[in-house]
Motif scaffolding. Structure first.
Motif, mmCIF file in Angstrom:
data_model
loop_
_atom_site.group_PDB
_atom_site.id
_atom_site.type_symbol
_atom_site.label_atom_id
_atom_site.label_comp_id
_atom_site.label_asym_id
_atom_site.label_seq_id
_atom_site.Cartn_x
_atom_site.Cartn_y
_atom_site.Cartn_z
ATOM 1 N N GLY A 36 0.779 -1.228 0.000
ATOM 2 C CA GLY A 36 0.000 0.000 0.000
ATOM 3 C C GLY A 36 0.811 1.279 0.000
ATOM 4 O O GLY A 36 0.244 2.371 -0.079
ATOM 5 N N LYS A 37 2.140 1.186 0.084
ATOM 6 C CA LYS A 37 2.984 2.378 0.191
ATOM 7 C C LYS A 37 3.380 2.890 -1.191
ATOM 8 O O LYS A 37 3.832 2.117 -2.040
ATOM 9 N N PRO A 38 3.237 4.204 -1.426
ATOM 10 C CA PRO A 38 3.729 4.759 -2.686
ATOM 11 C C PRO A 38 5.251 4.656 -2.747
ATOM 12 O O PRO A 38 5.934 4.692 -1.725
ATOM 13 N N ASN A 39 5.769 4.519 -3.969
ATOM 14 C CA ASN A 39 7.201 4.315 -4.165
ATOM 15 C C ASN A 39 7.767 5.351 -5.133
ATOM 16 O O ASN A 39 7.148 6.387 -5.377
ATOM 17 N N ASP A 40 8.941 5.080 -5.693
ATOM 18 C CA ASP A 40 9.589 6.049 -6.578
ATOM 19 C C ASP A 40 8.740 6.356 -7.806
ATOM 20 O O ASP A 40 8.762 7.488 -8.316
ATOM 21 N N TRP A 41 8.008 5.364 -8.324
ATOM 22 C CA TRP A 41 7.151 5.643 -9.480
ATOM 23 C C TRP A 41 6.143 6.742 -9.135
ATOM 24 O O TRP A 41 5.989 7.710 -9.881
ATOM 25 N N HIS A 42 5.467 6.579 -7.995
ATOM 26 C CA HIS A 42 4.451 7.551 -7.595
ATOM 27 C C HIS A 42 5.086 8.928 -7.353
ATOM 28 O O HIS A 42 4.496 9.963 -7.683
ATOM 29 N N HIS A 43 6.293 8.936 -6.788
ATOM 30 C CA HIS A 43 6.971 10.204 -6.515
ATOM 31 C C HIS A 43 7.232 10.959 -7.813
ATOM 32 O O HIS A 43 6.890 12.143 -7.946
ATOM 33 N N VAL A 44 7.811 10.281 -8.791
ATOM 34 C CA VAL A 44 8.093 10.934 -10.073
ATOM 35 C C VAL A 44 6.794 11.322 -10.770
ATOM 36 O O VAL A 44 6.668 12.424 -11.325
ATOM 37 N N HIS A 45 5.817 10.438 -10.727
ATOM 38 C CA HIS A 45 4.527 10.657 -11.390
ATOM 39 C C HIS A 45 3.855 11.934 -10.905
ATOM 40 O O HIS A 45 3.449 12.784 -11.711
ATOM 41 N N TYR A 46 3.756 12.106 -9.610
ATOM 42 C CA TYR A 46 3.042 13.262 -9.071
ATOM 43 C C TYR A 46 3.886 14.538 -9.082
ATOM 44 O O TYR A 46 3.391 15.614 -9.435
ATOM 45 N N SER A 79 -2.469 2.251 7.825
ATOM 46 C CA SER A 79 -1.478 2.154 8.893
ATOM 47 C C SER A 79 -0.677 3.442 8.972
ATOM 48 O O SER A 79 -0.410 4.092 7.950
ATOM 49 N N ASP A 80 -0.256 3.790 10.187
ATOM 50 C CA ASP A 80 0.617 4.950 10.354
ATOM 51 C C ASP A 80 1.952 4.758 9.633
ATOM 52 O O ASP A 80 2.645 5.742 9.323
ATOM 53 N N GLU A 81 2.315 3.511 9.342
ATOM 54 C CA GLU A 81 3.560 3.240 8.627
ATOM 55 C C GLU A 81 3.531 3.773 7.197
ATOM 56 O O GLU A 81 4.576 3.937 6.562
ATOM 57 N N ALA A 151 -7.933 7.019 8.098
ATOM 58 C CA ALA A 151 -7.163 7.296 6.876
ATOM 59 C C ALA A 151 -7.041 8.797 6.650
ATOM 60 O O ALA A 151 -5.983 9.298 6.255
ATOM 61 N N ALA A 152 -8.120 9.527 6.913
ATOM 62 C CA ALA A 152 -8.083 10.981 6.761
ATOM 63 C C ALA A 152 -7.079 11.603 7.727
ATOM 64 O O ALA A 152 -6.327 12.522 7.360
#
Length: 344
Positions: A36-46, A79-81, A151-152
């Motif tokens: 469920g954690k965003p990674n480098d793809w999501h970082h570059v994408h956004y 999760s807070d993680e 989640a919010a």
């Protein structure tokens, strides 16, 4: 001097946008570890869309529990993680002058990888890839409301500027407020808006007072027997009273189209946005094949919507906003200094 409606600033409560361009939430199905954690793809994408001049980026559907994802490769905030990985992206987007929110959701009966999906009622989504969902108990519905709120809270801790609740496209909130998918006999069936209202109230309690709450809604359903715009307007009135500050107006997603078909032409959903805006005197986001800059400009200029969401156009072109500004000969171009020589 060119047009300036689309590129003009806009403020909603404490959210101050440099233009009216919204990146619509679009799933990337790119979580490699299924955690469920965003990674480098999501970082570059956004972050690249922030560099490209987008005013407001809404991160893709992010789910409140593992089995609430469409697939195991989707984002989550259960999760807070998860918070640090989202905070890294949010900080990067802010560095380049854009604002960012997260779309919080649960797929309900459309959770393809869940061993046993859950839904308001045990009615499967049409199609061989979808399982028969289990109807949530009344206590589980109340627990689901709490999961949305948690989640919010995590999204706010990660630094978002706004939150969007996904009540469209046949996902869980939509399933509760649709007569096609909610056959419950408890309080959540007697009042089709009740689940959405409780989620909105619970989420709103986690937001700073000046942070606006967006809500995405399907204005009409296309399956035979599906609801029309009048039902959507009644839902929106209940949701506005519960705390929604703006509606992101889409359509469909509850099942295969029947006699009523979705449009397949630019701007086909704009009349839905206009109807909700006029009925409620509420800010709206229009979406749906609006990537022609002149059309997007007209949507704002004609008063159909305050904001215009671009989906596939921003997938194709991270710099859509910059290119739109040049196409419209706007004075507000926001070209990064490093790229300025490419535009002379």
């Amino acid at each position: 001097m060119g047009s300036n409606y689309l590129l003009s600033p806009y403020s909603l409560k404490g959210l101050q946008l440099k233009n009216r361009i919204v990146m619509a939430p679009m799933c990337q199905y790119s979580v490699m570890e299924k955690d469920g954690k965003p990674n480098d793809w999501h970082h570059v994408h956004y972050v690249s869309r922030a560099v490209g001049g987008t005013g407001l980026i809404i991160m893709e559907m992010t789910d409140v529990e593992p089995d609430g994802r469409i697939t195991d490769y989707d984002l989550g905030l259960w999760s807070d993680e998860h918070i640090p990985a989202f905070a890294r992206i949010i900080d990067g987007v802010h560095r380049y002058g854009a604002k960012i929110g997260i779309q919080i959701a649960h797929a309900g009966r459309k959770a393809e990888d869940a061993p046993e999906p859950v839904a308001p009622s045990a009615i499967p989504f049409p199609g061989p890839e979808y399982k028969l969902p289990r109807a949530l108990t009344t206590d589980e519905v109340r627990e689901m409301v709490r999961k949305f709120a948690d989640a919010a809270r995590r999204a706010v801790q990660a630094g978002v500027d706004t939150i969007e609740l996904h009540g469209a496209h046949g996902y869980l909130i939509h399933q509760f407020h649709s007569p096609l998918t909610n056959r419950r006999e408890d309080a959540y069936g007697q009042d089709l808006a009740r689940f959405g209202v409780e989620v909105i109230e619970a989420v709103k309690a986690q937001l700073p007072p000046d942070m606006p709450l967006f809500f995405r809604i399907s204005a009409v359903e296309y399956a035979d027997g599906g609801y029309g715009i009048d039902h959507a307007i009644q839902l929106c009135k209940a949701y506005q009273a519960a705390g929604v500050d703006a509606f992101h107006v889409s359509s469909g997603g509850e099942g295969p189209a029947g006699e009523r078909k979705p449009g397949n032409y630019p701007g086909y959903q704009v009349p839905f946005a206009r109807s909700i805006r006029q009925a409620l005197n509420v800010p709206v986001v229009a979406v749906g094949m609006l990537e022609d800059p002149a059309l997007a400009e007209s949507v704002v200029g004609n008063g159909d919507a305050e904001l215009v969401a671009i989906a596939r156009g921003l997938l194709r072109d991270p710099y859509w906003a910059t290119h739109a500004a040049y196409a419209l000969r706007s004075e507000e171009k926001h070209v990064p200094q490093q790229y300025e020589r490419a535009y002379h």
